[in-house]
Scaffold this active site. Sequence first.
Site, short mmCIF file in Angstrom:
data_model
loop_
_atom_site.label_atom_id
_atom_site.label_comp_id
_atom_site.label_asym_id
_atom_site.label_seq_id
_atom_site.Cartn_x
_atom_site.Cartn_y
_atom_site.Cartn_z
CB CYS A 163 -76.89 39.85 51.86
SG CYS A 163 -75.60 38.60 51.81
CG HIS A 302 -75.37 45.52 50.67
ND1 HIS A 302 -76.00 44.82 51.68
CD2 HIS A 302 -74.73 44.59 49.91
CE1 HIS A 302 -75.75 43.51 51.53
NE2 HIS A 302 -74.98 43.36 50.48
CD GLU A 313 -74.60 50.24 48.63
OE1 GLU A 313 -75.59 50.54 49.32
OE2 GLU A 313 -73.66 49.54 49.06
CE LYS A 335 -73.71 44.30 54.96
NZ LYS A 335 -74.71 45.36 54.69
CG HIS A 340 -72.27 40.86 54.84
ND1 HIS A 340 -73.59 40.97 55.23
CD2 HIS A 340 -72.29 40.75 53.47
CE1 HIS A 340 -74.36 40.93 54.16
NE2 HIS A 340 -73.60 40.80 53.09
CG PHE A 399 -74.56 35.72 47.01
CD1 PHE A 399 -73.87 36.86 46.66
CD2 PHE A 399 -73.88 34.73 47.71
CE1 PHE A 399 -72.54 37.04 46.99
CE2 PHE A 399 -72.54 34.90 48.05
CZ PHE A 399 -71.87 36.04 47.69
#
Length: 411
Positions: A163, A302, A313, A335, A340, A399
């Site tokens: 991502c 994010h 975050e 998002k 996402h 990830f």
Amino acid sequence: MSARRKVVITGIGPVTPIGIGVDAFWEGLRTGRNGVREISRFDHSDLPVSVAGEVQDFVPTDFLEVKEARRTDPFAQYAIASAMLAWEDAGNPEVASERGGAIYATGIGGVQTLLNQHDVLLQKGPGRVSPFMVPMLMANAGAGHIAMRYGLTGPNYCTVSACASSNHAIGEGMRLIRDGYLDLCVAGGSEAATIPLTVAAFAQMTALTKNPDPETASRPFDAGRNGFVLSEGGCALILESEEHAKARGARVYAEVAGYGASDDAHHITAPDPKGSGATLAMRWALQDAGEEPAAVSYVNAHGTSTPLNDAAETAAIKASLGDELAHSVAVSSTKSMTGHMLGAAGAVEGAVCALAITNGMIPPTIHYETPDPDCDLDVTPNEARELDVDLALSNSFGFGGQNACVAFRKV
């Protein structure tokens, strides 16, 4: 090589669940449009997840010849379309062939083609597998098609870091221009992984929300969040040296001012709860831009809507900006509107930052109802806010622990 040069954005090409093209996209952001809907492309009755962010009204042959469309995976179709939209938005720039490049990302690549051709192998035998399978599924197909379309013979490659992929693409494209290797770079990312297998796989990880209501499914930073919404699309940014842009009289959205990249080195999927790696990326982006934390007006988070990510975050924003400043800075997760978009997310959110700077407005975090004490920042709940933005940070965390932060500055 020449001295360090200023890099600016002159074109934006979004292909997203809330709009295709920069005008429709910004209108969606400004009004808090929800791009999450019940899955329409396939029967989801046996899946634990029923919502996704699908790109509506996308017609591949609006951008590609019929034969070309048949020979490209949807993720590459999004890549080509986003580059064409951005190129046009930039005023159809001219650049010397070897001074133009493309750094275009994806997180997963041509997974639809892979599965389709596996079915062909099982049902019809190896002699019927398409000779176009490899160039359709390879992750660098989008970058390659963009280079061919515009005759860009400079550096061309695909960043693949889950991502964080397209934030890395923007950062690397910026460096190639800043350090004198290129005058223009098409930077961005695309994804088209909304298919039963990937939905099932992400659901088995407990990463996706099982909330069937599109109006509450993606709710970053809300206490009731319980997973992200899988989405798709693409976005390209036309990056140019300021000199090249000025020489052709280009309209400029914003400067790509700084870039920081790091890794959590913590877990293959879960973020470091303290947000240490993300903090490092944000600090390095500011350092690269030559800015202090006090200069930050806006953070495009994010903000995936998972319990772990949003809390980590929040900790990273506090650690990188300082607790007092972090509580006064506008933060939002778009998002909440787009879902996402995986490898496309960073490019889309870079476009958000550039448009926020240009228009003096912060897009909202929609679907926000219940505050979470672990996510106690100003997340611009539910309604856009007018704000003069001088410096914006865009966070992308993937990830593998990969983190990338890009700083965008008003010109």
